[in-house]
Design a protein around this motif. Structure first.
Motif, short mmCIF file in Angstrom:
data_model
loop_
_atom_site.label_atom_id
_atom_site.label_comp_id
_atom_site.label_asym_id
_atom_site.label_seq_id
_atom_site.Cartn_x
_atom_site.Cartn_y
_atom_site.Cartn_z
N SER A 202 0.84 -1.20 0.00
CA SER A 202 0.00 0.00 0.00
C SER A 202 0.87 1.25 0.00
O SER A 202 0.58 2.23 -0.70
CB SER A 202 -0.92 -0.02 1.22
N ARG A 203 1.93 1.22 0.78
CA ARG A 203 2.82 2.38 0.84
C ARG A 203 3.52 2.59 -0.51
O ARG A 203 3.66 3.73 -0.96
CB ARG A 203 3.86 2.17 1.95
N PHE A 204 3.95 1.49 -1.14
CA PHE A 204 4.58 1.61 -2.46
C PHE A 204 3.59 2.15 -3.49
O PHE A 204 3.92 3.04 -4.28
CB PHE A 204 5.09 0.23 -2.92
N ILE A 270 11.17 0.39 -3.51
CA ILE A 270 11.29 -0.94 -4.11
C ILE A 270 12.10 -1.85 -3.20
O ILE A 270 11.73 -3.02 -2.96
CB ILE A 270 11.96 -0.84 -5.51
N ASN A 271 13.20 -1.34 -2.67
CA ASN A 271 14.05 -2.15 -1.79
C ASN A 271 13.30 -2.57 -0.54
O ASN A 271 13.36 -3.73 -0.12
CB ASN A 271 15.29 -1.34 -1.42
N ARG A 272 12.57 -1.63 0.07
CA ARG A 272 11.81 -1.95 1.28
C ARG A 272 10.72 -2.99 0.98
O ARG A 272 10.53 -3.94 1.73
CB ARG A 272 11.18 -0.68 1.86
N LEU A 273 10.01 -2.77 -0.12
CA LEU A 273 8.92 -3.68 -0.50
C LEU A 273 9.44 -5.08 -0.74
O LEU A 273 8.88 -6.06 -0.23
CB LEU A 273 8.23 -3.14 -1.75
N CYS A 274 10.52 -5.20 -1.51
CA CYS A 274 11.03 -6.52 -1.87
C CYS A 274 11.78 -7.19 -0.73
O CYS A 274 11.76 -8.42 -0.60
CB CYS A 274 11.94 -6.40 -3.10
N GLU A 275 12.42 -6.41 0.10
CA GLU A 275 13.10 -6.96 1.26
C GLU A 275 12.11 -7.65 2.19
O GLU A 275 12.34 -8.77 2.66
CB GLU A 275 13.84 -5.85 2.01
#
Length: 288
Positions: A202-204, A270-275
């Motif tokens: 949602s944040r992304f 992107i990094n936060r989402l995928c991590e």
């Protein structure tokens, strides 16, 4: 006047036969069926949904007035359009915030730094509104409430509004298409399946929506933070590659190049989402 909502709001019919809500101090004391004195009307609202009409009965007129003035400010200052019921959404948000503060309920807002960095103009308006609320209601409004107010603006953009060209036209990539193509690029690039109901997604999506609206309005985000882009791109090369692919979607679908600062924040999201997604996948694999 066809119906009284409260002492400051009434339901009316204008000269064109359209129903509206008129707002003004003491306007509700008019007799049913009488003409409303236009000099007493401070605001008018058209096309309200039923829930917004009900909110008028509950919301302090002072809160509604602040929300209405803030909505005017946001519409004048920012390129994107707001939903037709935004004034009442914001008024409801402010009413709940005031209730929490009066009851001494503190709410932790982990997104304050993100909001301040990514939506600085909206955050500034939020701070201004917090100060006005403090003066109006004699309360100490924490600065962190500005982040919730700013997100209220961002989350109530009207992506489907018809207008004068500030937003996407029929030949331009829609936000839904942009989001779907971006998600496909991320899932393929990292070999993961994103949970679209998660907070991080949602944040992304909210960040991407804001970026889309800014691009549609011909706006660009630039500041001294752009100097951090090369370092972050080297530190997170996979996320940087995905950000470049999403930037290519913007260029292809909207003829808009993303600035280094916009790529910087895109890499971070992107990094936060995928991590998070990779950690969750690892946990599932370990359990299996």
């Amino acid at each position: 006047m066809t119906a009284k909502i409260n002492n400051s709001a009434v339901l009316c019919i204008d000269d064109n036969g359209e129903e509206l809500v008129a707002f003004g101090k003491g306007i509700g004391f008019c007799e049913l069926g009488s003409e409303v004195d236009l000099q007493r009307v401070q605001r008018t609202f058209y096309d309200l949904d039923p829930q917004s009409s009900l909110l008028l009965e509950e919301i302090d007129p002072r809160v509604l007035s602040l929300a209405s003035q803030t909505a005017d400010l946001v519409r004048d200052r920012f390129a994107y359009r707001l939903s037709s019921n935004f004034t009442f959404v914001l008024a409801d948000h402010l009413s709940f915030a005031l209730k929490r503060i009066r009851e001494g309920i503190a709410v932790h807002m982990p997104l304050v730094f993100d909001v301040e960095q990514q939506y600085p103009a909206e955050y500034e308006v939020g701070l201004h509104l917090c100060k006005r609320m403090s003066r109006e209601f004699g309360l100490s409004i924490p600065q962190r409430e500005a982040a919730g107010i700013a997100l209220c603006f961002v989350n109530n953009m009207d992506c489907g509004a018809e207008g004068d060209g500030d937003l996407a036209d029929d030949s331009q990539l829609s936000f839904d298409e942009l989001l779907e193509r971006s998600v496909c690029v991320i899932e393929k690039g990292f070999g993961i399946d994103l949970d679209r109901s998660s907070f991080n997604f949602s944040r992304f999506a909210t960040h991407l929506q804001y970026l889309y609206m800014r691009a549609s309005g011909g706006k660009s985000l630039t500041s001294e933070n752009a100097s951090m882009y090369p370092m972050l791109a080297r530190e997170y090369p996979d996320a940087s590659d995905i950000a470049d692919s999403i930037a290519a979607i913007f260029l292809d679908g909207m003829s808009r190049e993303l600035s280094d600062e916009e790529l910087l924040y895109l890499i971070m999201h992107i990094n936060r989402l995928c991590e998070k997604a990779q950690i969750e996948r690892c946990d599932v694999d370990c359990e299996a």
